[in-house]
Design a protein around this motif. Structure first.
Motif, mmCIF file in Angstrom:
data_model
loop_
_atom_site.group_PDB
_atom_site.id
_atom_site.type_symbol
_atom_site.label_atom_id
_atom_site.label_comp_id
_atom_site.label_asym_id
_atom_site.label_seq_id
_atom_site.Cartn_x
_atom_site.Cartn_y
_atom_site.Cartn_z
ATOM 1 N N ASN A 159 0.864 -1.179 0.000
ATOM 2 C CA ASN A 159 0.000 0.000 0.000
ATOM 3 C C ASN A 159 0.903 1.232 0.000
ATOM 4 O O ASN A 159 1.569 1.511 1.004
ATOM 5 C CB ASN A 159 -0.899 -0.014 1.240
ATOM 6 N N PRO A 160 0.978 1.991 -1.094
ATOM 7 C CA PRO A 160 1.900 3.128 -1.158
ATOM 8 C C PRO A 160 1.689 4.143 -0.042
ATOM 9 O O PRO A 160 2.659 4.740 0.441
ATOM 10 C CB PRO A 160 1.607 3.744 -2.528
ATOM 11 N N THR A 161 0.446 4.333 0.381
ATOM 12 C CA THR A 161 0.181 5.297 1.449
ATOM 13 C C THR A 161 0.746 4.805 2.769
ATOM 14 O O THR A 161 1.397 5.556 3.507
ATOM 15 C CB THR A 161 -1.323 5.566 1.589
ATOM 16 N N ALA A 162 0.512 3.543 3.102
ATOM 17 C CA ALA A 162 1.066 2.984 4.337
ATOM 18 C C ALA A 162 2.587 3.044 4.319
ATOM 19 O O ALA A 162 3.221 3.378 5.339
ATOM 20 C CB ALA A 162 0.587 1.543 4.515
ATOM 21 N N LYS A 163 3.172 2.733 3.201
ATOM 22 C CA LYS A 163 4.634 2.781 3.070
ATOM 23 C C LYS A 163 5.145 4.200 3.302
ATOM 24 O O LYS A 163 6.145 4.413 4.005
ATOM 25 C CB LYS A 163 5.050 2.281 1.688
ATOM 26 N N ALA A 164 4.451 5.190 2.729
ATOM 27 C CA ALA A 164 4.854 6.583 2.910
ATOM 28 C C ALA A 164 4.722 7.020 4.360
ATOM 29 O O ALA A 164 5.579 7.725 4.899
ATOM 30 C CB ALA A 164 4.027 7.491 2.005
ATOM 31 N N VAL A 165 3.641 6.584 5.027
ATOM 32 C CA VAL A 165 3.448 6.920 6.440
ATOM 33 C C VAL A 165 4.581 6.336 7.276
ATOM 34 O O VAL A 165 5.149 7.007 8.148
ATOM 35 C CB VAL A 165 2.083 6.416 6.940
ATOM 36 N N LEU A 166 4.931 5.093 7.019
ATOM 37 C CA LEU A 166 6.011 4.455 7.760
ATOM 38 C C LEU A 166 7.341 5.175 7.544
ATOM 39 O O LEU A 166 8.105 5.399 8.490
ATOM 40 C CB LEU A 166 6.136 2.987 7.345
ATOM 41 N N GLU A 167 7.611 5.546 6.328
ATOM 42 C CA GLU A 167 8.879 6.217 6.027
ATOM 43 C C GLU A 167 8.950 7.592 6.672
ATOM 44 O O GLU A 167 9.997 7.987 7.209
ATOM 45 C CB GLU A 167 9.064 6.294 4.511
ATOM 46 N N GLN A 168 7.849 8.327 6.643
ATOM 47 C CA GLN A 168 7.841 9.642 7.285
ATOM 48 C C GLN A 168 7.914 9.508 8.805
ATOM 49 O O GLN A 168 8.581 10.295 9.475
ATOM 50 C CB GLN A 168 6.578 10.411 6.885
ATOM 51 N N ALA A 169 7.232 8.518 9.353
ATOM 52 C CA ALA A 169 7.284 8.297 10.794
ATOM 53 C C ALA A 169 8.696 7.949 11.240
ATOM 54 O O ALA A 169 9.153 8.376 12.313
ATOM 55 C CB ALA A 169 6.317 7.176 11.187
ATOM 56 N N HIS A 170 9.387 7.189 10.420
ATOM 57 C CA HIS A 170 10.786 6.848 10.725
ATOM 58 C C HIS A 170 11.639 8.105 10.807
ATOM 59 O O HIS A 170 12.513 8.219 11.674
ATOM 60 C CB HIS A 170 11.318 5.904 9.643
ATOM 61 N N GLN A 171 11.368 9.060 9.947
ATOM 62 C CA GLN A 171 12.111 10.322 9.965
ATOM 63 C C GLN A 171 11.759 11.158 11.197
ATOM 64 O O GLN A 171 12.607 11.881 11.722
ATOM 65 C CB GLN A 171 11.809 11.124 8.692
ATOM 66 N N LEU A 172 10.527 11.053 11.667
ATOM 67 C CA LEU A 172 10.111 11.819 12.848
ATOM 68 C C LEU A 172 10.811 11.331 14.115
ATOM 69 O O LEU A 172 10.956 12.096 15.080
ATOM 70 C CB LEU A 172 8.597 11.708 13.036
ATOM 71 N N LEU A 183 9.341 0.694 11.311
ATOM 72 C CA LEU A 183 10.664 0.530 10.717
ATOM 73 C C LEU A 183 11.689 0.601 11.830
ATOM 74 O O LEU A 183 11.621 1.469 12.702
ATOM 75 C CB LEU A 183 10.931 1.606 9.670
ATOM 76 N N ASP A 184 12.651 -0.325 11.790
ATOM 77 C CA ASP A 184 13.677 -0.318 12.829
ATOM 78 C C ASP A 184 14.701 0.780 12.561
ATOM 79 O O ASP A 184 14.536 1.594 11.638
ATOM 80 C CB ASP A 184 14.332 -1.699 12.948
ATOM 81 N N GLY A 185 15.739 0.828 13.357
ATOM 82 C CA GLY A 185 16.720 1.905 13.231
ATOM 83 C C GLY A 185 17.383 1.979 11.870
ATOM 84 O O GLY A 185 17.824 3.051 11.440
ATOM 85 N N ASP A 186 17.424 0.845 11.173
ATOM 86 C CA ASP A 186 18.026 0.802 9.838
ATOM 87 C C ASP A 186 16.993 0.940 8.724
ATOM 88 O O ASP A 186 17.337 0.831 7.542
ATOM 89 C CB ASP A 186 18.799 -0.516 9.655
ATOM 90 N N GLY A 187 15.731 1.153 9.109
ATOM 91 C CA GLY A 187 14.689 1.343 8.107
ATOM 92 C C GLY A 187 14.036 0.070 7.608
ATOM 93 O O GLY A 187 13.296 0.109 6.615
ATOM 94 N N TRP A 188 14.259 -1.051 8.296
ATOM 95 C CA TRP A 188 13.650 -2.319 7.886
ATOM 96 C C TRP A 188 12.345 -2.542 8.647
ATOM 97 O O TRP A 188 12.265 -2.260 9.844
ATOM 98 C CB TRP A 188 14.603 -3.480 8.148
#
Length: 204
Positions: free
Chosen positions: A27-40, A149-154
């Motif tokens: 789901n591109p939206t879920a993936k984007a949310v996870l990636e932005q949350a990782h940055q936060l 996502l863990d510290g390495d983004g996985w």
């Protein structure tokens, strides 16, 4: 030939976990949310609720990854700051980060939930000290899964009860977590969207 939607019930846990991760990340939206949350870099955060378990239902039943997903519940847990102002500050920061995502992202400090949940829903919650605590308190074991996502983004899963219940496609209520009226109203809505799933009503 259509695949059996219950094909992964009682499958090896590693296979189930891989399926959940692939379902959510498709789901591109879920993936984007996870990636932005990782940055936060929020404390003890995870994406939970419908964005996770509904993605699994959709992949099992051959539907689009975002079918039926109304919003994206992003949880974090900060027991060191139970103030409404502290949570509001985090929400404001998150709103800016998610401004480019065309979806509703709801951010909540799970440590604060017991302070207001009883008054709003009529069921008291025990103190929550971690996101895993929060996942354990969902109204159904089917819902008790989250991803971050863990510290390495996985991607990594939080699934304190395992995943067999999720893949059984039988959704049962946990006693004393939700009122029967709220539970039955929720599953009535979901049954219309996913008729392949067995939803068990709570006794009034």
């Amino acid at each position: 030939m259509e695949q059996d939607p219950r094909r992964l019930a009682n499958a090896p846990e590693a296979e189930q976990r891989e399926f959940v991760i692939e379902a959510v990340m498709s789901n591109p939206t879920a993936k984007a949310v996870l990636e932005q949350a990782h940055q936060l870099d929020l404390p003890d955060w995870a994406l939970m609720a419908g964005a996770v378990y509904q993605a699994v239902w959709n992949r099992l039943t051959g539907r689009p990854a975002d079918y039926g997903v109304n919003d994206y519940d992003l949880a974090y847990c900060d027991p060191s700051d139970l103030s409404e102002a502290g949570e509001a500050e985090v929400i404001a920061r998150a709103e800016e980060a998610f401004s480019g995502i065309d979806a509703e992202v709801e951010v909540c400090n799970q440590a604060r939930v017991p302070l207001w949940f009883g008054a709003k829903y009529g069921v008291d919650r025990q103190p929550i000290h971690s996101t895993e605590d929060a996942v354990r308190e969902f109204a159904s074991i089917t819902h008790s899964v989250a991803i971050r996502l863990d510290g390495d983004g996985w991607p990594e899963l939080i699934a304190p009860y395992g995943l067999d219940e999720l893949f059984s496609l039988c959704v049962r209520p946990v006693p004393d977590i939700s009122t029967p009226a709220l539970w039955n109203a929720k599953i009535a809505r979901q049954k219309k969207l996913w008729p392949e799933i067995e939803f068990v009503e709570a006794a009034e």
